[in-house]
Design an enzyme around this catalytic site. Structure first.
Site, mmCIF file in Angstrom:
data_model
loop_
_atom_site.group_PDB
_atom_site.id
_atom_site.type_symbol
_atom_site.label_atom_id
_atom_site.label_comp_id
_atom_site.label_asym_id
_atom_site.label_seq_id
_atom_site.Cartn_x
_atom_site.Cartn_y
_atom_site.Cartn_z
ATOM 1 N N ARG A 182 72.012 47.315 45.817
ATOM 2 C CA ARG A 182 71.023 46.247 45.576
ATOM 3 C C ARG A 182 71.675 44.924 45.189
ATOM 4 N NH1 ARG A 182 69.243 49.723 47.942
ATOM 5 N NH2 ARG A 182 67.464 51.074 47.465
ATOM 6 N N SER A 231 60.073 48.648 42.978
ATOM 7 C CA SER A 231 60.920 49.364 42.025
ATOM 8 C C SER A 231 61.477 48.399 40.980
ATOM 9 C CB SER A 231 62.069 50.052 42.758
ATOM 10 O OG SER A 231 61.580 51.066 43.598
ATOM 11 N N GLU A 301 66.141 45.882 38.823
ATOM 12 C CA GLU A 301 66.229 45.712 40.276
ATOM 13 C C GLU A 301 65.390 44.515 40.701
ATOM 14 O OE1 GLU A 301 65.077 48.181 44.340
ATOM 15 O OE2 GLU A 301 65.895 49.264 42.636
#
Length: 308
Positions: A182, A231, A301
């Site tokens: 990520r 998320s 995230e």
């Protein structure tokens, strides 16, 4: 002679607007453009007419103000004090997708993940089905190495075209982005405008079936019809963030108008006109409780931008 660029409110623009064809808005509310439906305004919002328009705008800006690209706003907290500088919103002119003979897909940065996967399916290109499960646009998930259901962008990206904050256009091969989980090394202020993905030959029916499985899994496990941001925390190595959050007793936890989803504990949701401070504060409280319970330091995230 009036400028070609539409500038709302009669406020002096930060650059010369003659010849620009997009829309430049001062003090532009961003809450309606992000999934959480919260947060402040951008100092300036620029919606370019096309690629040349964006390039000219950034050339004239020449790095004098911070620049942030905005896609679907699905993985983003815009803080209540708003975003300094210029937010660039890439719309339909940047949403084109073209399939190549060599099982490649060339996608505009504004194309939605589900459209990328569907176009690949129709062209008999396998390997991109996971993008059906990424709630965002190509620009966002190229920058963030977006992923779902066991695959991520770094597995399939060939290269991407970006416009730097000074208006320079460069093509970056995937290796130059130094992808990790990520995260990429894409410079701040660089705007992704196009990306090329490598697939493989596949049967459209089998590809479609896999996409349907992904769509059904998302529907069953995630609070898709709420004001959320996807998320919230990265999965720590060998662990699942949602399990850690659940074990720390945070399912359904509330702060102001924000709540930890009871359906999927790695999702925060805006249940009652939450401010961005409510949402971010709740996330920090979840992090604290998880660390206290398990000793694991969760990492955000979701991107958090702007002034508190």
């Amino acid at each position: 002679m009036a400028p070609d660029c539409e500038v709302e409110g009669g406020i002096a623009a930060p650059i010369e607007t003659q010849g620009l064809r997009g829309k430049l808005t001062p003090d532009a509310p961003l809450a309606k453009l992000v999934w959480f439906k919260s947060g402040g305004a951008a100092d300036w919002l620029f919606e370019p007419a096309d690629l040349d328009d964006l390039k000219l705008f950034l050339e004239r800006l020449d790095g004098d103000l911070p620049v942030m690209a905005l896609g679907l706003g699905s993985n983003l907290i815009v803080r209540d004090g708003g975003v300094p500088g210029v937010v660039v919103k890439l719309g339909k002119p940047f949403a084109g997708i073209e399939a190549g003979d060599d099982y490649t897909l060339t996608c505009g940065a504004g194309a939605h993940g589900i459209l990328v996967a569907s176009t690949a399916r129709d062209a008999g290109i396998a390997g991109l089905e996971f993008m059906r499960g990424i709630p965002g646009t190509v620009g966002g998930f190229v920058r963030m190495n977006g992923g779902a259901y066991g695959r991520e962008v770094s597995d399939v990206l060939i290269d991407c075209d970006v416009i730097m904050p000074n208006g320079q256009w460069i093509t970056l091969p995937a290796k130059d982005l130094q992808y990790t989980y990520r995260h990429s090394a894409l410079p701040d202020g660089a705007v992704v405008v196009r990306a090329r993905f490598q697939g493989e030959p596949g049967d459209p029916e089998a590809i479609g079936a896999k996409m349907d499985e992904i769509g059904e899994a998302r529907e069953n496990s995630q609070p898709l019809r709420t004001r959320t941001g996807g998320s919230t925390f990265k999965n720590p190595p060998g662990r699942k963030a949602w399990e850690l959050v659940d074990a720390a007793g945070c399912r359904g936890l509330r702060m102001g108008g924000a709540q930890v989803s009871e359906k999927h504990t790695n999702f925060l949701i805006n249940v009652d006109n939450a401010t961005s401070a409510d949402i971010e504060g709740l996330g920090e409280e979840v992090k604290r409780r998880v660390y206290e319970h398990s000793g694991v330091e969760l990492e955000w995230e979701i991107q958090r931008v702007g002034r508190p």
